[in-house]
Design a protein around this motif. Structure first.
Motif, PDB file in Angstrom:
ATOM      1  N   SER A 154     -93.949 -10.159  29.530  1.00 56.13           N
ATOM      2  CA  SER A 154     -93.270 -11.381  29.950  1.00 56.13           C
ATOM      3  C   SER A 154     -91.979 -11.617  29.164  1.00 56.13           C
ATOM      4  CB  SER A 154     -94.206 -12.586  29.795  1.00 56.13           C
ATOM      5  OG  SER A 154     -94.360 -12.937  28.427  1.00 56.13           O
ATOM      6  N   LEU A 155     -91.881 -11.041  27.953  1.00 55.23           N
ATOM      7  CA  LEU A 155     -90.695 -11.225  27.116  1.00 55.23           C
ATOM      8  C   LEU A 155     -89.567 -10.257  27.473  1.00 55.23           C
ATOM      9  CD1 LEU A 155     -92.328 -11.689  23.595  1.00 55.23           C
ATOM     10  CD2 LEU A 155     -91.396 -13.466  25.089  1.00 55.23           C
ATOM     11  N   LEU A 156     -89.857  -9.305  28.328  1.00 58.73           N
ATOM     12  CA  LEU A 156     -88.894  -8.232  28.609  1.00 58.73           C
ATOM     13  C   LEU A 156     -87.569  -8.784  29.134  1.00 58.73           C
ATOM     14  CD1 LEU A 156     -88.596  -5.156  28.529  1.00 58.73           C
ATOM     15  CD2 LEU A 156     -89.409  -5.093  30.897  1.00 58.73           C
ATOM     16  N   LEU A 157     -87.637  -9.807  29.976  1.00 60.83           N
ATOM     17  CA  LEU A 157     -86.422 -10.379  30.565  1.00 60.83           C
ATOM     18  C   LEU A 157     -85.903 -11.583  29.777  1.00 60.83           C
ATOM     19  CD1 LEU A 157     -87.295 -10.146  34.370  1.00 60.83           C
ATOM     20  CD2 LEU A 157     -86.030  -8.533  32.940  1.00 60.83           C
ATOM     21  N   GLU A 158     -86.389 -11.745  28.543  1.00 64.89           N
ATOM     22  CA  GLU A 158     -85.929 -12.791  27.634  1.00 64.89           C
ATOM     23  C   GLU A 158     -85.993 -14.187  28.273  1.00 64.89           C
ATOM     24  OE1 GLU A 158     -82.134 -11.659  26.125  1.00 64.89           O
ATOM     25  OE2 GLU A 158     -82.942  -9.939  25.043  1.00 64.89           O
ATOM     26  N   PRO A 159     -87.192 -14.638  28.624  1.00 67.96           N
ATOM     27  CA  PRO A 159     -87.339 -15.956  29.249  1.00 67.96           C
ATOM     28  C   PRO A 159     -87.141 -17.079  28.245  1.00 67.96           C
ATOM     29  CG  PRO A 159     -89.490 -15.051  28.759  1.00 67.96           C
ATOM     30  CD  PRO A 159     -88.491 -13.979  28.415  1.00 67.96           C
ATOM     31  N   ARG A 160     -86.982 -18.295  28.765  1.00 68.20           N
ATOM     32  CA  ARG A 160     -86.907 -19.479  27.912  1.00 68.20           C
ATOM     33  C   ARG A 160     -88.206 -20.281  27.960  1.00 68.20           C
ATOM     34  NH1 ARG A 160     -81.331 -22.638  28.660  1.00 68.20           N
ATOM     35  NH2 ARG A 160     -82.277 -23.694  26.848  1.00 68.20           N
ATOM     36  N   LEU A 161     -88.997 -20.052  29.013  1.00 67.81           N
ATOM     37  CA  LEU A 161     -90.271 -20.741  29.172  1.00 67.81           C
ATOM     38  C   LEU A 161     -91.338 -19.730  29.556  1.00 67.81           C
ATOM     39  CD1 LEU A 161     -92.096 -23.295  29.620  1.00 67.81           C
ATOM     40  CD2 LEU A 161     -91.230 -23.313  31.979  1.00 67.81           C
ATOM     41  N   ILE A 162     -92.493 -19.793  28.876  1.00 65.06           N
ATOM     42  CA  ILE A 162     -93.611 -18.912  29.207  1.00 65.06           C
ATOM     43  C   ILE A 162     -94.825 -19.770  29.555  1.00 65.06           C
ATOM     44  CG2 ILE A 162     -95.251 -17.210  28.307  1.00 65.06           C
ATOM     45  CD1 ILE A 162     -93.105 -15.920  26.775  1.00 65.06           C
ATOM     46  N   LEU A 163     -95.451 -19.444  30.689  1.00 62.76           N
ATOM     47  CA  LEU A 163     -96.676 -20.109  31.117  1.00 62.76           C
ATOM     48  C   LEU A 163     -97.838 -19.172  30.844  1.00 62.76           C
ATOM     49  CD1 LEU A 163     -95.456 -21.260  34.669  1.00 62.76           C
ATOM     50  CD2 LEU A 163     -95.178 -22.476  32.500  1.00 62.76           C
ATOM     51  N   LEU A 164     -98.840 -19.650  30.112  1.00 61.26           N
ATOM     52  CA  LEU A 164    -100.017 -18.848  29.790  1.00 61.26           C
ATOM     53  C   LEU A 164    -101.240 -19.501  30.427  1.00 61.26           C
ATOM     54  CD1 LEU A 164     -99.324 -18.208  25.989  1.00 61.26           C
ATOM     55  CD2 LEU A 164     -98.797 -16.692  27.914  1.00 61.26           C
ATOM     56  N   ASP A 165    -101.836 -18.814  31.393  1.00 64.95           N
ATOM     57  CA  ASP A 165    -102.972 -19.356  32.136  1.00 64.95           C
ATOM     58  C   ASP A 165    -104.277 -18.869  31.512  1.00 64.95           C
ATOM     59  OD1 ASP A 165    -104.591 -20.510  34.027  1.00 64.95           O
ATOM     60  OD2 ASP A 165    -104.136 -19.081  35.618  1.00 64.95           O
ATOM     61  N   GLU A 166    -105.002 -19.771  30.853  1.00 68.52           N
ATOM     62  CA  GLU A 166    -106.280 -19.465  30.210  1.00 68.52           C
ATOM     63  C   GLU A 166    -106.191 -18.197  29.346  1.00 68.52           C
ATOM     64  OE1 GLU A 166    -108.805 -21.344  30.100  1.00 68.52           O
ATOM     65  OE2 GLU A 166    -108.613 -22.725  31.774  1.00 68.52           O
ATOM     66  N   PRO A 167    -105.294 -18.168  28.367  1.00 65.23           N
ATOM     67  CA  PRO A 167    -105.071 -16.934  27.603  1.00 65.23           C
ATOM     68  C   PRO A 167    -106.242 -16.488  26.740  1.00 65.23           C
ATOM     69  CG  PRO A 167    -103.904 -18.761  26.589  1.00 65.23           C
ATOM     70  CD  PRO A 167    -104.424 -19.261  27.905  1.00 65.23           C
ATOM     71  N   THR A 168    -107.172 -17.412  26.413  1.00 69.67           N
ATOM     72  CA  THR A 168    -108.298 -17.026  25.553  1.00 69.67           C
ATOM     73  C   THR A 168    -109.626 -16.972  26.309  1.00 69.67           C
ATOM     74  OG1 THR A 168    -108.673 -19.329  24.880  1.00 69.67           O
ATOM     75  CG2 THR A 168    -107.189 -18.016  23.519  1.00 69.67           C
ATOM     76  N   ALA A 169    -109.570 -17.087  27.618  1.00 68.47           N
ATOM     77  CA  ALA A 169    -110.811 -17.075  28.401  1.00 68.47           C
ATOM     78  C   ALA A 169    -111.547 -15.751  28.212  1.00 68.47           C
ATOM     79  CB  ALA A 169    -110.505 -17.283  29.882  1.00 68.47           C
ATOM     80  N   ALA A 170    -112.846 -15.832  27.973  1.00 69.09           N
ATOM     81  CA  ALA A 170    -113.740 -14.667  27.859  1.00 69.09           C
ATOM     82  C   ALA A 170    -113.439 -13.782  26.660  1.00 69.09           C
ATOM     83  CB  ALA A 170    -113.693 -13.821  29.132  1.00 69.09           C
ATOM     84  N   LEU A 171    -112.703 -14.291  25.666  1.00 65.22           N
ATOM     85  CA  LEU A 171    -112.420 -13.516  24.462  1.00 65.22           C
ATOM     86  C   LEU A 171    -113.367 -13.913  23.340  1.00 65.22           C
ATOM     87  CD1 LEU A 171    -108.507 -13.509  24.267  1.00 65.22           C
ATOM     88  CD2 LEU A 171    -110.017 -11.812  25.312  1.00 65.22           C
TER      89      LEU A 171
END
Length: 261
Positions: A154-171
């Motif tokens: 997601s950082l490849l295109l150098e965004p200014r906003l990142i949306l993380l959908d349930e990033p820790t689910a099932a971890l």
């Protein structure tokens, strides 16, 4: 300071069903905002609007101080909005480099393998990632490491906003800690971050603000020092629940012990 993202009166209808009504939300650079709510609260619909999957029925979206239309996922990426969905959309048969650059190879005619590998290592180092090699297949990585690869992509295109959908689910516990550290790295880089999560402990660990949605509407803004009872009440709309009853029992027990001392 002008917010990176500002929503005013954003609504979304699917026929007769109102999924979102008059949503207000601001997210600033270097800020982590947690979006919480019960199933059906409208979190997924809002993420899909911001990522260009759906368009709002009403309301305005301002990004970097300008009114914008997020017509499709490509438009979201062009604006500087990157989304990491819960399923991560990784190809298990490809290695880390192949996943980071999937569909975005550096040369349209001959793959620049060296350049892509160096860029991948740079992104992973920025996240202080714990990945043994960028040439291992995704199938051999843990859940936390896969989340790292998805965030690096997601950082490849150098965004200014990142949306993380349930990033820790099932971890597991260790992998969850690893992902929460990654979110801290994103904040330190000055990115605006929206985290959607059901885990209140994870939310309080990384969020600067907690925005509650209920039945498609705003239902409160809280800070990490909010209690579970306050958050559960805002999420469910019920002041009497298991969390509040347990808290009352603990307070009663503490009072009894104090009186007997």
């Amino acid at each position: 300071m002008t917010p990176v993202l500002s929503l005013r009166g954003v609504s979304k209808r699917f026929g007769a069903v109102s999924a979102l009504t008059d949503i207000e939300l601001d997210v600033h650079a270097g800020e982590v905002v947690a979006l919480v709510g019960d199933n059906g609260a409208g979190k997924s619909t809002l993420v899909k609007i911001l990522s260009g999957v759906h368009q709002p029925t009403a309301g305005t979206i301002r990004f970097a101080g300008q009114d914008v239309t997020v017509a499709d996922p490509a438009a979201a990426l062009a604006l500087g909005i990157a989304t990491v969905f819960q399923d991560l959309a990784l190809c298990e048969n490809l290695d880390v480099v192949g996943n980071v650059f999937l569909g975005r190879e550096l040369s349209p005619f001959a793959l620049d393998e060296v350049g892509m590998e160096l860029r991948t290592w740079t992104l992973l180092r920025q996240l202080s990632a714990r990945i043994p090699s960028v040439r291992v297949p995704i199938a051999s990585l843990s859940g936390g490491q896969r989340q790292t690869v998805a965030i690096a992509r997601s950082l490849l295109l150098e965004p200014r906003l990142i949306l993380l959908d349930e990033p820790t689910a099932a971890l597991g516990v260790a992998q969850t800690a690893e992902v929460l550290d990654l979110i801290e790295r994103l904040r330190e880089r000055g990115l605006a971050v929206i985290v959607i999560s059901h885990n209140m402990e994870d939310v309080r660990a990384v969020a600067d603000r907690i925005v509650v949605l209920r039945l498609g509407r705003n239902n409160g803004v809280f800070y990490p020092d909010a209690t579970n009872a306050e958050l559960v009440t805002a999420i469910t709309g019920a002041s009497e629940n298991a969390v509040s009853r347990r808290r009352a029992r603990h307070m009663d027990a503490a009072g009894t012990e104090g009186a007997g001392a």
